[in-house]
Structures are given as C-alpha cells and as structure tokens.
Design a protein around this motif. Structure first.
Motif, short mmCIF file in Angstrom:
data_model
loop_
_atom_site.label_atom_id
_atom_site.label_comp_id
_atom_site.label_asym_id
_atom_site.label_seq_id
_atom_site.Cartn_x
_atom_site.Cartn_y
_atom_site.Cartn_z
N TRP A 38 0.83 -1.21 0.00
CA TRP A 38 0.00 0.00 0.00
C TRP A 38 0.86 1.25 0.00
CZ3 TRP A 38 -0.95 3.63 4.21
CH2 TRP A 38 -1.96 4.56 3.92
N ASN A 39 0.52 2.16 -0.88
CA ASN A 39 1.04 3.53 -0.83
C ASN A 39 -0.06 4.44 -1.37
OD1 ASN A 39 2.36 6.06 -2.01
ND2 ASN A 39 4.03 5.18 -0.79
N PRO A 40 -0.47 5.45 -0.59
CA PRO A 40 -1.65 6.24 -0.96
C PRO A 40 -1.42 7.24 -2.09
CG PRO A 40 -0.70 7.09 1.06
CD PRO A 40 0.07 5.84 0.72
N TRP A 41 -0.16 7.54 -2.37
CA TRP A 41 0.24 8.50 -3.40
C TRP A 41 -0.32 9.89 -3.07
CZ3 TRP A 41 4.15 6.44 -5.69
CH2 TRP A 41 4.77 7.11 -6.76
N GLU A 42 -0.20 10.80 -4.02
CA GLU A 42 -0.39 12.22 -3.74
C GLU A 42 -1.83 12.60 -3.39
OE1 GLU A 42 1.03 16.47 -5.72
OE2 GLU A 42 1.06 14.63 -6.89
N LYS A 43 -2.76 12.19 -4.22
CA LYS A 43 -4.15 12.65 -4.04
C LYS A 43 -4.74 12.14 -2.73
CE LYS A 43 -8.67 12.76 -6.33
NZ LYS A 43 -9.46 12.30 -7.51
N LYS A 52 -3.50 13.67 0.65
CA LYS A 52 -4.08 14.96 1.05
C LYS A 52 -5.43 14.80 1.73
CE LYS A 52 -1.58 17.56 -2.47
NZ LYS A 52 -1.63 18.34 -3.72
N ALA A 53 -6.06 13.64 1.55
CA ALA A 53 -7.37 13.40 2.16
C ALA A 53 -7.26 12.70 3.51
CB ALA A 53 -8.22 12.57 1.21
N ILE A 54 -6.06 12.26 3.88
CA ILE A 54 -5.86 11.56 5.15
C ILE A 54 -5.42 12.59 6.19
CG2 ILE A 54 -4.61 9.73 6.36
CD1 ILE A 54 -4.17 8.38 3.64
N THR A 55 -6.23 12.78 7.23
CA THR A 55 -5.98 13.89 8.16
C THR A 55 -4.70 13.71 8.97
OG1 THR A 55 -7.40 12.79 9.79
CG2 THR A 55 -8.43 14.46 8.38
N ASP A 56 -4.34 12.47 9.29
CA ASP A 56 -3.15 12.25 10.12
C ASP A 56 -1.95 11.79 9.28
OD1 ASP A 56 -4.21 9.78 9.52
OD2 ASP A 56 -3.88 8.92 11.51
N PHE A 57 -1.85 12.38 8.08
CA PHE A 57 -0.79 12.00 7.15
C PHE A 57 -0.40 13.24 6.35
CE2 PHE A 57 0.88 9.77 3.33
CZ PHE A 57 1.66 8.79 3.94
N GLY A 58 0.91 13.51 6.27
CA GLY A 58 1.37 14.69 5.55
C GLY A 58 1.18 14.55 4.05
N ASP A 59 0.98 15.68 3.37
CA ASP A 59 0.69 15.67 1.94
C ASP A 59 1.79 15.00 1.11
OD1 ASP A 59 -1.57 17.02 2.63
OD2 ASP A 59 -1.01 18.93 1.69
#
Length: 266
Positions: free
Chosen positions: A244-249, A252-259
């Motif tokens: 798993w890697n959420p990538w850029e978009k 930005k939607a994960i509140t406890d994760f830096g952009d």
C-alpha cells in the motif's frame, strides 16, 4: 559498556507504558502498550527503519499512523468493525507468564511479551472471547521478530483476520522496488478487489497502490536503492502480503498524514 540485551519500561507523554528493547550491538526497538504497537526500530547506527507520520495522533483511542499497527480481528473494512479492528486502539498489558514458545533460545535477544484480553466492551461488538498475545524480539544483529498467537478462551469457533500493518521508512517511493511477488495473483482494492496477476519481475511505484497478494512466498524483499538498504520480510502462517502507498491525491485526504509523506513510506 554493557554488552547484554536490555529491556526498559518507561511512560510516554500520555502516561502509557512503552518498552525499549536494546540489542548488545546497539540496535533498538520501542513498543507501546497503546495498540501493542512497535513505534520505532533502529539500527546499531541509530537509523530509523519505520515510518511515522509527522501528523500522527498518539492519544488513545486513535490509531497511530506509523510503526507496526496490529490489525485484529478484522483487516480493512471487510466486516462490521471499525477499520482494521480494535486491537490497535486498545491498551495492552505486559504478559508476565506467557505460554511457552517453541523457539526458546533467547541468548543475546531482548524481548517482551504483550497480552490483550477481550473486554466487556469488545465482546459487545465482537462476541468471541479471546486472548491475543504478541512477542516482540530484537535479535543480537538487530533483526526484529514478531510472533502473534490468538487463543480461543471458551472453545466456541470463530474466524478472524490478522495483519501487521508495517510502515517501512524509505528514501523515495520512486527509488524502491519489491521482489518476491512476481507471477502472484492479487486483489486490487482500487478496482473493487478485482483478481489480477502480477506481470512484472519486480514491483515499482508510479501511482497509488493498494493490493493484496495471495499465497505469497515466505520471503519478500524491499530494495531501497538510494539508501542502499534492503528489508527482507520473512513470515510463517500469514499467507498474503499487502502492498500500500496512498500517493499524492489520497495523502491529502488523510488527516493524520502529511501531503508529501507518501514519498517516504511503504
């Protein structure tokens, strides 16, 4: 200078106990009783091997974004419970009298046994009486071993899911490749869990990835070219591997994760 393995128990900023394991050669691991979660794993040179978000929330009952969260008794949202189950949000205890393990050679190893028993509140949302045990071992050469055991307390059958949701610290996601997954079938969570087959010799990253590789080999390697570091993940009894890697978009939607933090974790 003390050349023996060491185990220290302290309190974090929220008053929750945490266990520091030290190897004779200087490697270390820190385990919080909040979630039974390994929060840090460092080499003998003090290099951190696990990623933790700069926006992580460390106050219970929030799950901590980083380290090695324990997913139990549910993985993801595949069930009626909260995301990844409740074990990662609970306060565990040190297990002072754990049942014996087959691997008994503890020479030079620092280890701690943790225990999570089903509470009355847990039984209301998941009515299966159980005990979840975790042994965290730091070997002489700094390898990290995690051994989990689930005990059915009253003998009534139940099924569960379990996973180590490990966040590896990497230099740059574009500089990383994963080997050991080639030719395997996987469920693609970005395509409604469609079952596909891995075609490449190694997995590299150019966009969001969320896959469950089925019946994988017992060893998978993560190569970080820039850091000249390789993680070798060996497993027993856990058939699948999640990548798993959420990538850029999505970052930005994960509140406890830096952009931009997706670049530095896998």
């Amino acid at each position: 200078m003390d050349k023996s393995a060491a185990v220290e128990i302290t309190k974090d900023e929220n008053g929750i106990s945490q266990v520091l394991l030290k190897s004779p050669r200087g490697a270390s691991a820190r385990v919080s009783l909040h979630g039974g979660q390994v929060r840090s794993w460092k080499t003998e040179r003090g290099e951190e091997l696990l990623f933790t978000s700069s926006k992580a929330i460390f106050k219970p009952p929030a799950a901590v974004r980083g380290g090695i969260p324990i997913c139990f008794p549910q993985f993801g949202n595949r069930g009626s419970l909260e995301q990844h189950g409740f074990a990662r949000n609970r306060i565990w205890v040190v297990d002072k009298n754990p049942p014996p393990l087959q691997s008994t050679n503890s020479s030079g190893k620092a280890f701690i046994d943790l225990l999570l028993k089903s509470s009355d509140d847990d039984l209301k949302i998941w009515p299966h009486s159980h005990e979840l045990r975790l042994r965290v071992i730091l070997t002489v050469d700094g390898c990290l071993n995690l051994i989990s055991r689930v005990r059915n307390v009253n003998g009534k059958p139940f099924s569960f899911s379990f996973a180590y949701h490990t966040y590896f610290s990497i230099s740059d996601i574009s500089e990383v490749r994963v080997e050991g997954l080639e030719t395997l079938d996987y469920l693609d969570n970005l395509c409604n869990r469609e079952r596909l087959t891995e075609q490449g010799d190694a997995l590299t990253f150019e966009s969001e990835v969320d896959r469950v590789y089925l019946s994988s080999l017992d060893a998978v390697a993560v190569f970080d070219h820039e850091k000249k570091r390789t993680f070798v993940i060996k497993k027993e009894g856990l058939p699948d591997v999640v990548v798993w890697n959420p990538w850029e978009k999505k970052s930005k939607a994960i509140t406890d994760f830096g952009d931009e933090e997706y670049k530095h974790m896998l």
